[in-house]
Enzyme design. Sequence first.
Site, short mmCIF file in Angstrom:
data_model
loop_
_atom_site.label_atom_id
_atom_site.label_comp_id
_atom_site.label_asym_id
_atom_site.label_seq_id
_atom_site.Cartn_x
_atom_site.Cartn_y
_atom_site.Cartn_z
N CYS A 302 -5.77 5.76 -3.01
CA CYS A 302 -6.02 6.65 -1.88
C CYS A 302 -4.73 7.23 -1.33
O CYS A 302 -3.74 6.50 -1.20
CB CYS A 302 -6.65 5.89 -0.72
SG CYS A 302 -8.18 5.12 -1.12
N GLU A 468 8.61 -15.16 1.71
CA GLU A 468 8.48 -16.57 1.34
C GLU A 468 7.17 -16.83 0.60
O GLU A 468 7.06 -17.75 -0.21
CB GLU A 468 8.52 -17.40 2.64
CG GLU A 468 8.51 -18.89 2.46
CD GLU A 468 8.41 -19.57 3.82
OE1 GLU A 468 9.31 -20.33 4.17
OE2 GLU A 468 7.41 -19.32 4.54
P1 XMP Z 1 -9.14 -0.36 -4.74
O1 XMP Z 1 -7.99 -0.71 -3.83
O2 XMP Z 1 -10.02 -1.53 -5.02
O3 XMP Z 1 -10.01 0.68 -3.90
O4 XMP Z 1 -8.67 0.33 -5.97
C1 XMP Z 1 -11.22 1.22 -4.34
C2 XMP Z 1 -11.82 2.09 -3.26
O5 XMP Z 1 -10.99 3.22 -2.97
C3 XMP Z 1 -11.79 4.25 -2.39
N1 XMP Z 1 -11.51 5.52 -3.08
C4 XMP Z 1 -10.76 6.50 -2.56
N2 XMP Z 1 -10.19 6.64 -1.34
N3 XMP Z 1 -9.32 8.74 -2.00
C5 XMP Z 1 -9.48 7.77 -1.06
O6 XMP Z 1 -8.96 7.92 0.06
C6 XMP Z 1 -9.87 8.68 -3.25
O7 XMP Z 1 -9.70 9.57 -4.09
C7 XMP Z 1 -10.63 7.51 -3.53
N4 XMP Z 1 -11.34 7.12 -4.63
C8 XMP Z 1 -11.87 5.89 -4.31
C9 XMP Z 1 -13.23 3.84 -2.56
O8 XMP Z 1 -13.69 3.38 -1.31
C10 XMP Z 1 -13.13 2.73 -3.60
O9 XMP Z 1 -14.21 1.84 -3.57
#
Ligand code: XMP
Length: 477
Positions: A302, A468
């Site tokens: 994100c 730590e």
């Molecule tokens: P992780 O940290 O597990 O997060 O990779 C997955 C979640 O990220 C969100 N998501 C996005 N958020 N822009 C955003 O601001 C994006 O392009 C995007 N694509 C996914 C979404 O909630 C996902 O489950």
Amino acid sequence: MEFREGLTFDDVLLVPNYSDITSRTQTDLSTRLSRNISINIPFVSANMDTVTESYMAVAMARAGGIGIIHRFLTISEQADEVLKVKRSGSVMIENPYSIDQNKTIGDAIDYATDKGISGILVIDSESKLVGIITARDLLFEPRRDVSIREIMTKDVVTAKMGVSLDDAKDILHRHRIEKLPIIDDLGTVKGLVTSKDITNAEDYPSASKDGKGRPLVGAAVGVKGDFLERTEAILDAGADAVVVDIAHGHSENAVSAVRNIKKAFPECELIAGNVATAQGTKDLISAGVDAVKVGVGSGSICITRVITGSGVPQLTAVMDCAKVGKDCDVPIISDGGTRTSGDATKALAAGASSVMVGSILGGTDESPGTVLTKNGKRFKVYRGMASLAASIGRKSKETGTISLDDDLNDYVAEGVEAMVPYKGTVTDILKQLTGGVRSGLSYCGAHTISQMQENAEFIKMSGAGFAESQPHDVSLM
Ligand code: XMP
């Protein structure tokens, strides 16, 4: 103007508590995904096009969690993905795929490839069973134009509706067959029992299942355009939960989509997000949701916080939303920013009932996409759904092409396209994640997630405390 403090996973630790747990197996990770759906481990795979299609959703359900099929497919493609999950694990497949006896071998090969199945039941014009074709019948068969009647087995071993699992196993064994069609008194096809599905059911005792013994699966919809039609199609295909997916879930668009879906499909289990505040949670609950997905800008891919300056550090967001969720008895799903089992444990201790993960599961065998090699290392693409690459993918899928006239500067990306290391199977990843959370429960002196939520004491740490907490003063191998 007042400043509130917002914290996330790396800002805090859980203070260890007296534990009477002598083995991790004494902990119970079962939890609620939503008001009326229970899962056996608190992990949900993200509705992203580089994370969850049917292959991932099946693996998630077998391990006891659930996958949410992403919405960047046509309606019929998405419904098909849901159907594939539902068909993958039930001991008796209802309405199995079948083909009319007047079709050709070529038709049968195309049909089997399209549906991803190894055998097809052959029926007459009244849906009565007249034969069966197995993968072996089709393998290396060059005669595409010949009628399937030429190669099908006509003398099919069948069982009647209501056959018990033990009797079905006995029939499969006695006849040395792998597929047992279930028919009614008129010979009409009603179901199919396969040896593979029986073995799967026995091999995955913690699988999350619906009332018919089929794997649980969710599917995402948007808030504009065809979202009601899409909801209807995925529910018809058997989706257990519908997830309204929008970056800013505390919005008029999200709230009205939730109201409209609940009005049209009052029985449907509805999850919506993403929000990051107590008020956002309240508004979605008032609109009728059965679970709220929490996380704005926390995901690994994100850039919402960079581009818009908006968001709430994930731990604080979960805590704020979970208070409201608890008062209303509506589960909270922490979505985004989970990198380790420790992060997941903190999210659960802060009040989330489950954790949605993206990057941890991207790069596995079950995530969509191919394995790439760079400098001798293996990777898979993992991208934000609001990234430029995902948007171009969607646009070219909708229109068949992307034209030079399309001004990509009109699109403001809120996600990035990335690569994550290839990680092998989801089963192994989930073993590590759940093992870590079980140990986390034990450190909190809790046998269950809800006990941990009652016992949890967070302590804020300094930068020195964080340093730590990492491996330090050693050279890592
Ligand atoms: P992780 O940290 O597990 O997060 O990779 C997955 C979640 O990220 C969100 N998501 C996005 N958020 N822009 C955003 O601001 C994006 O392009 C995007 N694509 C996914 C979404 O909630 C996902 O489950």
